[in-house]
Design an enzyme around this catalytic site. Structure first.
Site, PDB file in Angstrom:
ATOM      1  N   TRP A  37      19.119  40.646  -2.707  1.00  0.00           N
ATOM      2  CA  TRP A  37      19.705  40.764  -4.053  1.00  0.00           C
ATOM      3  C   TRP A  37      18.730  40.313  -5.136  1.00  0.00           C
ATOM      4  CZ3 TRP A  37      21.932  38.301   0.113  1.00  0.00           C
ATOM      5  CH2 TRP A  37      21.714  36.931   0.226  1.00  0.00           C
ATOM      6  N   GLU A  50      26.763  37.824  -5.204  1.00  0.00           N
ATOM      7  CA  GLU A  50      27.225  36.537  -5.723  1.00  0.00           C
ATOM      8  C   GLU A  50      28.635  36.203  -5.240  1.00  0.00           C
ATOM      9  OE1 GLU A  50      25.479  34.285  -6.958  1.00  0.00           O
ATOM     10  OE2 GLU A  50      23.664  35.394  -7.448  1.00  0.00           O
ATOM     11  N   GLN A  55      30.768  30.039  -1.125  1.00  0.00           N
ATOM     12  CA  GLN A  55      31.222  29.356   0.104  1.00  0.00           C
ATOM     13  C   GLN A  55      30.689  29.979   1.397  1.00  0.00           C
ATOM     14  OE1 GLN A  55      34.970  29.915  -1.361  1.00  0.00           O
ATOM     15  NE2 GLN A  55      35.190  27.906  -2.265  1.00  0.00           N
ATOM     16  N   LEU A  93      34.007  36.817   6.654  1.00  0.00           N
ATOM     17  CA  LEU A  93      33.557  36.066   5.471  1.00  0.00           C
ATOM     18  C   LEU A  93      34.672  35.150   4.957  1.00  0.00           C
ATOM     19  CD1 LEU A  93      31.615  38.698   3.299  1.00  0.00           C
ATOM     20  CD2 LEU A  93      30.660  36.685   4.407  1.00  0.00           C
ATOM     21  N   GLY A  94      35.923  35.516   5.247  1.00  0.00           N
ATOM     22  CA  GLY A  94      37.052  34.689   4.797  1.00  0.00           C
ATOM     23  C   GLY A  94      37.370  34.876   3.321  1.00  0.00           C
ATOM     24  N   TYR A  95      38.447  34.241   2.892  1.00  0.00           N
ATOM     25  CA  TYR A  95      38.914  34.345   1.494  1.00  0.00           C
ATOM     26  C   TYR A  95      38.945  35.810   1.033  1.00  0.00           C
ATOM     27  CZ  TYR A  95      37.614  29.404   1.622  1.00  0.00           C
ATOM     28  OH  TYR A  95      37.485  28.097   1.975  1.00  0.00           O
ATOM     29  N   TYR A 133      30.151  30.988 -13.550  1.00  0.00           N
ATOM     30  CA  TYR A 133      28.909  31.097 -12.785  1.00  0.00           C
ATOM     31  C   TYR A 133      28.534  32.560 -12.529  1.00  0.00           C
ATOM     32  CZ  TYR A 133      25.673  31.617  -9.068  1.00  0.00           C
ATOM     33  OH  TYR A 133      24.593  32.063  -8.360  1.00  0.00           O
ATOM     34  N   ASP A 151      25.756  26.759 -10.442  1.00  0.00           N
ATOM     35  CA  ASP A 151      26.533  26.600  -9.207  1.00  0.00           C
ATOM     36  C   ASP A 151      26.299  25.189  -8.665  1.00  0.00           C
ATOM     37  OD1 ASP A 151      23.976  26.655  -8.169  1.00  0.00           O
ATOM     38  OD2 ASP A 151      24.400  28.168  -6.640  1.00  0.00           O
ATOM     39  N   CYS A 205      15.597  20.441  -3.483  1.00  0.00           N
ATOM     40  CA  CYS A 205      16.478  19.377  -3.997  1.00  0.00           C
ATOM     41  C   CYS A 205      17.791  19.463  -3.227  1.00  0.00           C
ATOM     42  CB  CYS A 205      16.680  19.574  -5.506  1.00  0.00           C
ATOM     43  SG  CYS A 205      17.409  18.157  -6.333  1.00  0.00           S
ATOM     44  N   CYS A 216      11.221  15.479  -2.417  1.00  0.00           N
ATOM     45  CA  CYS A 216      10.651  15.317  -3.770  1.00  0.00           C
ATOM     46  C   CYS A 216       9.145  15.614  -3.825  1.00  0.00           C
ATOM     47  CB  CYS A 216      10.942  13.922  -4.296  1.00  0.00           C
ATOM     48  SG  CYS A 216      12.716  13.579  -4.355  1.00  0.00           S
ATOM     49  N   CYS A 219       8.623  19.053  -5.076  1.00  0.00           N
ATOM     50  CA  CYS A 219       9.397  19.492  -6.240  1.00  0.00           C
ATOM     51  C   CYS A 219       8.545  19.622  -7.502  1.00  0.00           C
ATOM     52  CB  CYS A 219      10.539  18.516  -6.495  1.00  0.00           C
ATOM     53  SG  CYS A 219      11.602  19.042  -7.849  1.00  0.00           S
TER      54      CYS A 219
HETATM   55  N1  ADE Z   1      23.611  31.261  -3.974  1.00  0.00           N
HETATM   56  C1  ADE Z   1      24.289  31.730  -5.000  1.00  0.00           C
HETATM   57  N2  ADE Z   1      23.573  32.626  -5.678  1.00  0.00           N
HETATM   58  C2  ADE Z   1      22.403  32.754  -5.048  1.00  0.00           C
HETATM   59  C3  ADE Z   1      21.258  33.528  -5.245  1.00  0.00           C
HETATM   60  N3  ADE Z   1      21.204  34.384  -6.246  1.00  0.00           N
HETATM   61  N4  ADE Z   1      20.248  33.355  -4.388  1.00  0.00           N
HETATM   62  C4  ADE Z   1      20.333  32.495  -3.386  1.00  0.00           C
HETATM   63  N5  ADE Z   1      21.394  31.734  -3.132  1.00  0.00           N
HETATM   64  C5  ADE Z   1      22.421  31.872  -3.951  1.00  0.00           C
END
Ligand code: ADE
Length: 370
Positions: A37, A50, A55, A93-95, A133, A151, A205, A216, A219
């Site tokens: 994506w 997304e 979850q 995937l649920g929900y 989000y 998120d 993180c 860290c 980072c």
């Molecule tokens: N979790 C939620 N959105 C994401 C994204 N675009 N890339 C990686 N993890 C995610």
């Protein structure tokens, strides 16, 4: 957590973080996972990813994402999909409400916008199943609009960057974090910035207790992260579950045998542990139900009268109380756990919680009845 030795103003924190945004973006370009994506600007593809990622872990989502989009490659296809098709594509995937809401939104898009995802944040946000989000993610990733996509990953990064111990489950913390991210975001590079913050939270993180916690050393914010500077990186973010306030009906029984009244001890754990109470039952019992309850406990009822209702508010619970004054016969066998005490004994020897305050002063069966 110790008091923050490195106290900085809000603006100071933002300015310090802003200086390293180029390093964050550079880190992202060199280290980001090549997720499917992230190789597209198609708002529908981004939307599907997304919603699936809510979850659900990235590795789990990838095959579902490909399967879903090869079967339903456009918003029109989704709008017309049968329940059975959706359930099959979402199985595991649920929900399921997530995909049903997506179909509803797809139908709205077909009716109002010719099957094209709207490009304005406010219009995206209005669609069924799309929250702050997801709207921010679609607006920024697909259309390059400067909206934050905050998120759980980004909440964690922001809490640590500012050494902020506010409860991340509170809506006020979410609001303040979103404002902080909005101020930090380069207006001409919102998509890369949002993806970089998500990626940083997911791979560097990391939550305490997950794959070694925050790393860290790797980072790009290492120099300016206040949690790290103050040694709090493993303690943050602060997450205190918010208990929902419950409302409960209870029926209280003031049971008189002559001039003595029945009390019982509460369990040793939980609400009002080990205190004494008047026998009581869950629910709002009318006279017939109350008589049945008393009989079941072994009380032989002679007369009964209703007492005024009252309410008691605990921190996370409100009791709405109905009460009955009951006269029982002297030959009632006292049920196990109950004891009959005089008014004087009740007031001087037994700790009765305030919740029963409205009923404690009654001096005899017919006192304070309606
Ligand atoms: N979790 C939620 N959105 C994401 C994204 N675009 N890339 C990686 N993890 C995610």
């Amino acid at each position: 957590m110790n008091k923050t030795p490195n106290a900085m103003t809000q603006t100071g924190k933002e300015n310090a973080c802003r200086t390293v945004i180029p390093e964050l973006l550079d880190w992202y370009d060199r280290n980001a996972r090549k997720l499917p994506w992230r190789q597209t600007k198609d708002p529908y593809f981004i939307w599907v990813s997304e919603i699936m990622l809510q979850q659900t872990r990235v590795e789990t989502v990838i095959p579902y994402y490909h399967r879903f989009l090869s079967k339903l490659p456009t918003i029109q296809d989704l709008a017309q999909a049968e329940d059975e098709t959706l359930m099959k594509l979402w199985e595991g995937l649920g929900y399921y409400s997530r995909v049903k809401n997506m179909r509803r939104a797809a139908q709205e898009i077909c009716q109002t916008n010719g099957g094209h995802m709207p490009c304005e944040y406010d219009q995206i946000r209005k669609l069924c199943g799309i929250g702050d989000y997801t709207a921010g993610a679609i607006a920024s990733f697909a259309f390059g609009k400067p909206f934050p996509a905050v998120d759980g990953n980004v909440m964690r990064v922001a809490a640590r960057l500012r050494d902020d111990s506010s409860n991340i489950l509170q809506s006020q913390t979410k609001k303040e974090t979103t404002a902080f991210i909005r101020d930090l975001m380069p207006l001409d590079d919102a998509a890369r910035f949002n993806q970089a913050m998500i990626e940083l939270g997911a791979t560097v993180c990391k939550p305490t207790g997950m794959a070694g916690g925050p790393d860290c050393e790797k980072c790009p914010f290492g120099r300016v992260c206040l949690a790290r500077l103050n040694g709090h990186e493993f303690e943050l973010p602060n997450r205190v579950p918010i208990l929902k306030h419950k409302e409960e009906d209870r029926t209280v029984f003031k049971i008189w045998m002559g001039d003595k009244v029945a009390i019982q001890k509460r369990p040793d754990t939980g609400l009002l542990a080990s205190l004494f109470e008047f026998p009581n039952a869950s629910g709002k019992l009318d006279m017939a139900q109350a008589v049945r309850w008393l009989k079941q406990k072994g009380f032989s009822v002679i007369r009964m009268a209703e007492m005024p209702e009252s309410k008691h508010v605990f921190t996370h619970l409100t009791w709405h109380m109905t009460a009955w004054s009951i006269l029982v016969s002297e030959d009632t066998v006292v049920p196990e756990g109950a004891l009959f005490v005089s008014n004087e004994e009740l007031l001087s020897r037994y700790a009765v919680p305030k919740a029963f305050g409205a009923y404690i002063e009654q001096k005899g069966f017919s006192d304070n009845t309606q």
